[in-house]
Design an enzyme around this catalytic site. Structure first.
Site, PDB file in Angstrom:
ATOM      1  N   HIS A   1      11.035 -23.253 -25.147  1.00 40.29           N
ATOM      2  CA  HIS A   1       9.700 -23.036 -25.564  1.00 40.29           C
ATOM      3  C   HIS A   1       9.085 -24.309 -26.026  1.00 40.29           C
ATOM      4  CE1 HIS A   1       6.298 -21.189 -27.196  1.00 40.29           C
ATOM      5  NE2 HIS A   1       6.469 -20.084 -26.764  1.00 40.29           N
TER       6      HIS A   1
ATOM      7  N   HIS B   1      14.525 -20.709 -25.683  1.00 40.38           N
ATOM      8  CA  HIS B   1      13.826 -19.891 -25.866  1.00 40.38           C
ATOM      9  C   HIS B   1      14.264 -18.278 -25.136  1.00 40.38           C
ATOM     10  CE1 HIS B   1      10.627 -17.231 -27.346  1.00 40.38           C
ATOM     11  NE2 HIS B   1      10.220 -17.066 -26.153  1.00 40.38           N
TER      12      HIS B   1
ATOM     13  N   ARG C   1       5.444 -22.991 -19.441  1.00 38.74           N
ATOM     14  CA  ARG C   1       6.151 -23.499 -20.498  1.00 38.74           C
ATOM     15  C   ARG C   1       7.135 -24.642 -20.273  1.00 38.74           C
ATOM     16  NH1 ARG C   1       7.791 -17.969 -23.461  1.00 38.74           N
ATOM     17  NH2 ARG C   1       5.801 -17.397 -24.145  1.00 38.74           N
TER      18      ARG C   1
ATOM     19  N   GLU D   1       3.085 -18.846 -28.095  1.00 39.65           N
ATOM     20  CA  GLU D   1       2.129 -19.281 -27.297  1.00 39.65           C
ATOM     21  C   GLU D   1       0.788 -18.633 -27.312  1.00 39.65           C
ATOM     22  OE1 GLU D   1       3.729 -19.255 -23.216  1.00 39.65           O
ATOM     23  OE2 GLU D   1       1.875 -18.962 -22.400  1.00 39.65           O
TER      24      GLU D   1
ATOM     25  N   PHE E   1      -2.553 -16.251 -21.560  1.00 44.02           N
ATOM     26  CA  PHE E   1      -0.850 -16.748 -21.716  1.00 44.02           C
ATOM     27  C   PHE E   1      -0.742 -17.771 -20.756  1.00 44.02           C
ATOM     28  CE2 PHE E   1       2.549 -14.902 -24.550  1.00 44.02           C
ATOM     29  CZ  PHE E   1       1.794 -14.992 -25.728  1.00 44.02           C
TER      30      PHE E   1
ATOM     31  N   GLN F   1      15.126 -21.254 -20.485  1.00 44.90           N
ATOM     32  CA  GLN F   1      13.544 -21.701 -20.820  1.00 44.90           C
ATOM     33  C   GLN F   1      13.536 -22.483 -22.295  1.00 44.90           C
ATOM     34  OE1 GLN F   1      10.164 -18.614 -21.729  1.00 44.90           O
ATOM     35  NE2 GLN F   1       9.447 -19.803 -19.717  1.00 44.90           N
TER      36      GLN F   1
ATOM     37  N   LEU G   1       9.924 -19.577 -33.713  1.00 38.78           N
ATOM     38  CA  LEU G   1       9.033 -19.778 -32.381  1.00 38.78           C
ATOM     39  C   LEU G   1       7.533 -19.799 -33.295  1.00 38.78           C
ATOM     40  CD1 LEU G   1       8.501 -19.441 -29.490  1.00 38.78           C
ATOM     41  CD2 LEU G   1       7.792 -17.087 -30.010  1.00 38.78           C
TER      42      LEU G   1
ATOM     43  N   ARG H   1      10.244 -18.239 -16.712  1.00 41.95           N
ATOM     44  CA  ARG H   1       9.269 -17.352 -16.906  1.00 41.95           C
ATOM     45  C   ARG H   1       8.072 -17.271 -17.410  1.00 41.95           C
ATOM     46  NH1 ARG H   1       8.437 -14.214 -21.857  1.00 41.95           N
ATOM     47  NH2 ARG H   1      10.017 -15.608 -22.859  1.00 41.95           N
TER      48      ARG H   1
HETATM   49  C1  LIG Z   1      10.996 -15.108 -31.240  1.00 42.71           C
HETATM   50  C2  LIG Z   1      10.722 -14.652 -30.064  1.00 42.71           C
HETATM   51  C3  LIG Z   1       9.590 -14.269 -29.758  1.00 42.71           C
HETATM   52  C4  LIG Z   1       9.246 -13.695 -28.305  1.00 42.71           C
HETATM   53  N1  LIG Z   1       8.217 -13.461 -28.122  1.00 42.71           N
HETATM   54  C5  LIG Z   1       7.732 -12.956 -26.678  1.00 42.71           C
HETATM   55  C6  LIG Z   1       6.409 -12.442 -26.563  1.00 42.71           C
HETATM   56  O1  LIG Z   1       5.516 -12.684 -27.193  1.00 42.71           O
HETATM   57  N2  LIG Z   1       6.261 -11.960 -25.143  1.00 42.71           N
HETATM   58  C7  LIG Z   1       7.248 -11.777 -24.576  1.00 42.71           C
HETATM   59  O2  LIG Z   1       7.025 -11.410 -23.225  1.00 42.71           O
HETATM   60  N3  LIG Z   1       8.529 -12.019 -24.660  1.00 42.71           N
HETATM   61  C8  LIG Z   1       8.805 -12.675 -25.874  1.00 42.71           C
HETATM   62  N4  LIG Z   1      10.009 -12.998 -26.249  1.00 42.71           N
HETATM   63  C9  LIG Z   1      11.085 -12.631 -25.518  1.00 42.71           C
HETATM   64  C10 LIG Z   1      11.506 -11.241 -25.558  1.00 42.71           C
HETATM   65  O3  LIG Z   1      11.310 -10.792 -26.995  1.00 42.71           O
HETATM   66  C11 LIG Z   1      12.786 -10.718 -25.327  1.00 42.71           C
HETATM   67  O4  LIG Z   1      13.413 -11.041 -23.979  1.00 42.71           O
HETATM   68  C12 LIG Z   1      12.934  -8.970 -25.079  1.00 42.71           C
HETATM   69  O5  LIG Z   1      12.751  -8.457 -26.452  1.00 42.71           O
HETATM   70  C13 LIG Z   1      14.567  -8.764 -25.104  1.00 42.71           C
HETATM   71  O6  LIG Z   1      14.806  -7.305 -24.987  1.00 42.71           O
HETATM   72  P1  LIG Z   1      16.016  -6.580 -24.889  1.00 42.71           P
HETATM   73  O7  LIG Z   1      15.719  -5.289 -24.937  1.00 42.71           O
HETATM   74  O8  LIG Z   1      16.544  -7.011 -23.377  1.00 42.71           O
HETATM   75  O9  LIG Z   1      16.994  -7.338 -25.849  1.00 42.71           O
HETATM   76  P2  LIG Z   1      17.336  -7.241 -27.624  1.00 42.71           P
HETATM   77  O10 LIG Z   1      15.702  -6.867 -28.098  1.00 42.71           O
HETATM   78  O11 LIG Z   1      17.612  -8.901 -27.771  1.00 42.71           O
HETATM   79  O12 LIG Z   1      18.277  -6.372 -27.889  1.00 42.71           O
HETATM   80  C14 LIG Z   1      19.722  -6.580 -27.348  1.00 42.71           C
HETATM   81  C15 LIG Z   1      20.557  -5.366 -27.899  1.00 42.71           C
HETATM   82  O13 LIG Z   1      21.903  -5.401 -27.316  1.00 42.71           O
HETATM   83  C16 LIG Z   1      22.738  -5.058 -28.334  1.00 42.71           C
HETATM   84  N5  LIG Z   1      23.987  -5.684 -28.077  1.00 42.71           N
HETATM   85  C17 LIG Z   1      24.021  -6.817 -27.588  1.00 42.71           C
HETATM   86  N6  LIG Z   1      25.473  -7.070 -27.252  1.00 42.71           N
HETATM   87  C18 LIG Z   1      26.044  -5.996 -27.752  1.00 42.71           C
HETATM   88  C19 LIG Z   1      27.387  -5.680 -27.607  1.00 42.71           C
HETATM   89  N7  LIG Z   1      28.412  -6.396 -27.229  1.00 42.71           N
HETATM   90  N8  LIG Z   1      27.775  -4.335 -28.159  1.00 42.71           N
HETATM   91  C20 LIG Z   1      26.820  -3.626 -28.764  1.00 42.71           C
HETATM   92  N9  LIG Z   1      25.636  -3.886 -28.644  1.00 42.71           N
HETATM   93  C21 LIG Z   1      25.094  -5.149 -28.067  1.00 42.71           C
HETATM   94  C22 LIG Z   1      22.150  -5.643 -29.584  1.00 42.71           C
HETATM   95  O14 LIG Z   1      22.478  -4.971 -30.790  1.00 42.71           O
HETATM   96  C23 LIG Z   1      20.645  -5.250 -29.259  1.00 42.71           C
HETATM   97  O15 LIG Z   1      20.123  -3.886 -29.876  1.00 42.71           O
HETATM   98  C24 LIG Z   1      10.351 -13.572 -27.419  1.00 42.71           C
HETATM   99  C25 LIG Z   1      11.795 -13.950 -27.977  1.00 42.71           C
HETATM  100  C26 LIG Z   1      11.693 -14.483 -29.085  1.00 42.71           C
HETATM  101  C27 LIG Z   1      13.093 -14.817 -29.588  1.00 42.71           C
END
Ligand SMILES: Cc1cc2nc3c(=O)[nH]c(=O)nc-3n(C[C@H](O)[C@H](O)[C@H](O)COP(=O)(O)OP(=O)(O)OC[C@H]3O[C@@H](n4cnc5c(N)ncnc54)[C@H](O)[C@@H]3O)c2cc1C
Length: 574
Positions: A240, A351, A286, A253, A118, A238, A250, A386
């Site tokens: 992508h 992204h 990226r 990568e 990556f 960021q 997406l 990132r």
């Molecule tokens: C399409 C895509 C592909 C990706 N691929 C990769 C990858 O291959 N490798 C990598 O390292 N990263 C990747 N990323 C980035 C990574 O997936 C995310 O940064 C990470 O999963 C975020 O996890 P999180 O637990 O912080 O938030 P999230 O998984 O976004 O969860 C947020 C949570 O907060 C809750 N929430 C938000 N606001 C409120 C509120 N006001 N009240 C109650 N609940 C709330 C939501 O319901 C949800 O449950 C990718 C991102 C995307 C968009």
């Protein structure tokens, strides 16, 4: 009034991992999530999660220190090095823990966890489960949560699915709980807690052209911001390099990690002609690739002046089926092409939000009892840019740390605090929502949202300058004024998604403002923040974090130092 020792806001990877850790310390927790946890954006993560496991040892050794250096260099030296060291040292343990919990990682021929190259490393460091890594990880953690719930006799872990947190309540710099709405019934309640962990994900939907889920609105960081907690480094967004043309989905990568090429309209692998990506070509960081794609298109070498091609054909059907099945499905489903036969039209898109809730390597904020982890937090391990695969790692490592620290903190607390403050706040929230429901103004929420997205896409994109940013700031101010005239089509209480949308829109607007104000002030180019009017990095004036404070008159800026350990800032050359 409901009480939980620790409330985790967010059911994505960071939130679930934090809740598991709280429970491991025999402390009662609740998870509040506005969608079912398995619908969090984490489930969409595709390509991989970094850890220096060395499972593809071919004369290149890997260790936490190399991983840390690549992360700091990739961040354009804005990352806090104490946090990066913490993350990279813990990486392998967290991956093996997930493996022991049953995460179905892809395997090498010898049966080890497979890894792919990556951005940043140049050799295989990202562990993966085909191109559905987030899906595999999130289900693994959710199974742990369910297993724990079934095993425990008491209400030690409560899940509030489809509850929206609208306010964070703080009394004398101590966090005392949250106000939340049950989306199904429309009931609004105060929930008291001795510690709250925010794990609310990214804010990509302030842009229109984004890979982020519809739920990533920005409200998740706006809630603590409104309560007085600073947001950090919000100008660093960021983009992508590879999102599917016209759909913004997406194209991981991992496509390039597996050997995919980027081609211009002459069929050439064009990245080599740009100095900054010459060595690593398609797997350079990226920010660099995204800029070079835009430069290539602007120079007239794109298709229809808007896109280039991601070519996977030479990987062959077998490899695509085995390693990138989700990418093939998406291409066939959404634009009707099979990537083993035709190249994929792509362009860069928003992204990831590098900025977020200001906290340190222990996930502590300035407010006692308030922690943050995952994409909503700015710890900061990603600095100005990132590396691919580091975000999933960030959620798992810092989710664990936030859970552990919150559990330890509440174990030492005596007495009940905050009930009156929570009740007062509940009353205000109800009044505010009532006002929105009764508003007779003429503004439609969707119009304001679309206009905001257009401003962010066109004026706060990959290339920025003072005049476009100034315009963006004025236009967002005008939208904030118009927000007061918003009218709801339906003002009932049950499943009022229109109301949720309007509450979230306020978060969209205020977070976008913080991003623009930070970008306007930062007169240099660093990582993903590229100012055409200040194209050089300027360490003497700008090797510092931006802090954004919410005020009634808009964002107030301040700055804080970067934590530097053994990796001395140098020019970022590849
Ligand atoms: C399409 C895509 C592909 C990706 N691929 C990769 C990858 O291959 N490798 C990598 O390292 N990263 C990747 N990323 C980035 C990574 O997936 C995310 O940064 C990470 O999963 C975020 O996890 P999180 O637990 O912080 O938030 P999230 O998984 O976004 O969860 C947020 C949570 O907060 C809750 N929430 C938000 N606001 C409120 C509120 N006001 N009240 C109650 N609940 C709330 C939501 O319901 C949800 O449950 C990718 C991102 C995307 C968009």
């Amino acid at each position: 009034m409901k009480y939980h020792d620790v409330i985790v806001v967010g059911g994505g990877l960071a939130g679930l991992r934090a809740a598991i850790e709280v429970n491991r310390h025999n402390v009662k927790a609740a998870i509040i999530s506005k969608v079912h946890p398995l619908r969090s954006h984490s489930v969409a993560a595709q390509g991989g999660i970094n850890a220096p496991l060395e499972n593809h040892f071919r004369g290149i050794y890997d260790n936490w220190e190399k991983h840390a250096f690549d992360t700091v260099k990739g961040s354009d030296y804005l990352a806090d090095q104490d946090a990066v060291i913490r993350m990279t040292k813990d990486a392998a343990d967290r991956i093996y823990e997930l493996e022991h919990w049953g995460c179905p990682f892809s395997r090498t021929a010898e049966g080890r966890i497979a890894q792919r190259p990556f951005g940043g490393a140049g050799f295989p460091r990202a562990c993966y489960a085909a191109d559905k890594t987030g899906h595999a990880l999130l289900h693994t953690l959710y199974q742990q949560i369910i297993q724990f719930k079934q095993a425990s006799e008491r209400e030690e872990l409560v899940l509030y699915d489809e509850w929206l947190v609208t306010d964070l309540v703080i009394e004398e710099d101590v966090c005392v709980g949250v106000i939340a709405m049950d989306i199904i019934s429309g009931e609004i309640e105060a929930l008291r807690a001795n510690a709250v962990i925010f794990a609310t994900g990214g804010s990509g939907r302030i842009y229109g052209n984004t890979t982020n889920a519809l739920i990533n609105t920005g409200m998740g960081i706006a809630v603590p911001y409104w309560a007085g907690v600073p947001l950090k480094d919000m100008e660093f967004i960021q983009f992508h390099p590879t999102t599917l043309l016209g759909k913004n989905i997406l194209m991981t990568e991992g496509c390039r990690g597996e050997g995919g090429f980027l081609l211009n309209n002459k069929g050439e692998r064009f990245l080599g002609k740009y100095d900054d990506s010459r060595k690593d070509m398609e797997i350079a960081p990226r920010d660099i690739i995204a800029r070079n794609i835009v430069k290539e298109i602007t120079a007239g070498y794109g298709y229809d002046d808007s896109y280039v091609l991601l070519d996977l054909r030479h990987l062959g059907k077998d490899k695509i089926f085995q390693r990138l099945p989700g990418i093939r499905d998406i291409c066939m489903e959404f634009i009707g092409i099979d990537p083993s036969e035709s190249p994929i039209p792509i362009k860069p898109g928003q992204h990831y939000t590098m900025g977020g809730i200001d906290c340190n390597a222990e996930c502590e904020t300035k407010i006692k009892g308030l922690y943050a982890a995952g994409e909503c937090a700015c710890i900061s391990v990603h600095g100005a840019n990132r590396l691919g695969g580091n975000s999933l790692l960030d959620t798992i490592v810092f989710g664990t740390i936030a859970g552990r620290n919150a559990a330890k903190y509440v174990q030492n607390i005596r007495g009940e605090k905050g009930e009156k403050r929570l009740n007062d706040n509940l009353k205000l929230t109800k009044q505010n929502i009532d006002k929105i429901c009764k508003s007779t103004g003429g503004e439609k929420p969707v119009t304001i949202k679309n206009e905001l997205n257009k401003i962010m896409d066109t004026k706060v994109g990959i290339f920025r300058d003072a005049s476009a940013l100034r315009e963006a700031a004025c236009e967002i101010k005008a939208l904030q004024e118009r927000y007061h005239q918003i009218k709801l089509d339906y003002s009932g209480t049950r499943v009022n998604l229109g109301l949720i949308w309007v509450l979230e829109l306020k978060g969209n607007l205020d977070v976008a403002e913080a991003c623009v104000m930070g970008a306007m002030a930062r007169e240099e180019s660093r990582g993903a923040h590229f100012r055409t009017d200040f194209p050089k990095r300027d360490d003497s004036n700008w090797l510092k974090h931006t802090l954004c404070y919410f005020t009634k008159d808009g964002t107030r800026l301040d700055y804080s130092p970067v934590n530097i350990k053994q990796f001395v800032p140098r020019e970022r050359k590849y």
